[in-house]
Scaffold this motif. Structure first.
Motif, PDB file in Angstrom:
ATOM      1  N   ALA A  39       0.795  -1.225   0.000  1.00 37.62           N
ATOM      2  CA  ALA A  39       0.000   0.000   0.000  1.00 37.62           C
ATOM      3  C   ALA A  39       0.830   1.280   0.000  1.00 37.62           C
ATOM      4  O   ALA A  39       0.328   2.339  -0.328  1.00 37.62           O
ATOM      5  CB  ALA A  39      -0.942   0.008   1.204  1.00 37.62           C
ATOM      6  N   GLU A  40       2.097   1.197   0.377  1.00 36.59           N
ATOM      7  CA  GLU A  40       2.945   2.385   0.433  1.00 36.59           C
ATOM      8  C   GLU A  40       3.396   2.774  -0.977  1.00 36.59           C
ATOM      9  O   GLU A  40       3.507   1.924  -1.858  1.00 36.59           O
ATOM     10  CB  GLU A  40       4.178   2.101   1.298  1.00 36.59           C
ATOM     11  N   GLU A  45       5.287   1.457  -6.481  1.00 37.70           N
ATOM     12  CA  GLU A  45       6.248   1.658  -7.577  1.00 37.70           C
ATOM     13  C   GLU A  45       7.016   0.371  -7.876  1.00 37.70           C
ATOM     14  O   GLU A  45       7.225   0.017  -9.039  1.00 37.70           O
ATOM     15  CB  GLU A  45       7.220   2.781  -7.221  1.00 37.70           C
ATOM     16  N   TYR A  46       7.436  -0.341  -6.833  1.00 35.75           N
ATOM     17  CA  TYR A  46       8.145  -1.607  -7.020  1.00 35.75           C
ATOM     18  C   TYR A  46       7.250  -2.606  -7.758  1.00 35.75           C
ATOM     19  O   TYR A  46       7.681  -3.265  -8.707  1.00 35.75           O
ATOM     20  CB  TYR A  46       8.574  -2.168  -5.659  1.00 35.75           C
ATOM     21  N   ASP A  47       5.987  -2.727  -7.311  1.00 33.97           N
ATOM     22  CA  ASP A  47       5.043  -3.641  -7.963  1.00 33.97           C
ATOM     23  C   ASP A  47       4.847  -3.277  -9.436  1.00 33.97           C
ATOM     24  O   ASP A  47       4.743  -4.160 -10.287  1.00 33.97           O
ATOM     25  CB  ASP A  47       3.694  -3.647  -7.248  1.00 33.97           C
TER      26      ASP A  47
END
Length: 90
Positions: A39-40, A45-47
């Motif tokens: 959720a952060e 961004e990583y996902d």
């Protein structure tokens, strides 16, 4: 059990620098089980980077929420079944 609609899934499958939660190599379908740690902003961004890489390798991704696995497993499995029917690989 590792199978759904006659398709075999494997757990913790390496794909490039990433590890897929579940993958059906025959259909090139990855199932990602996301918990609260997605959720952060930096996790989102990583996902997104991860998804872009996996899709560029020809994999389709289907994300499910960890809570849904526990509270609505039949709905999760139905969603995966739909993805398997729609997968254009294999």
């Amino acid at each position: 059990r590792g199978q759904l609609d006659g398709h075999r899934f494997r757990r913790q499958v390496p794909v490039g620098p990433y590890i897929a939660d579940f993958a059906c190599p025959r259909r090139k379908l990855i199932i990602e089980v996301d918990g609260a740690t997605h959720a952060e902003d930096h996790e989102i961004e990583y996902d997104a980077r991860r998804s872009t890489f996996l899709e560029a390798q020809g994999w389709a991704l289907h994300r499910v929420n960890n809570l849904d696995v526990y509270e609505n497993l039949s709905g999760v499995l139905e969603g995966i079944s739909i993805e398997l029917r729609q997968a254009h690989h294999g």
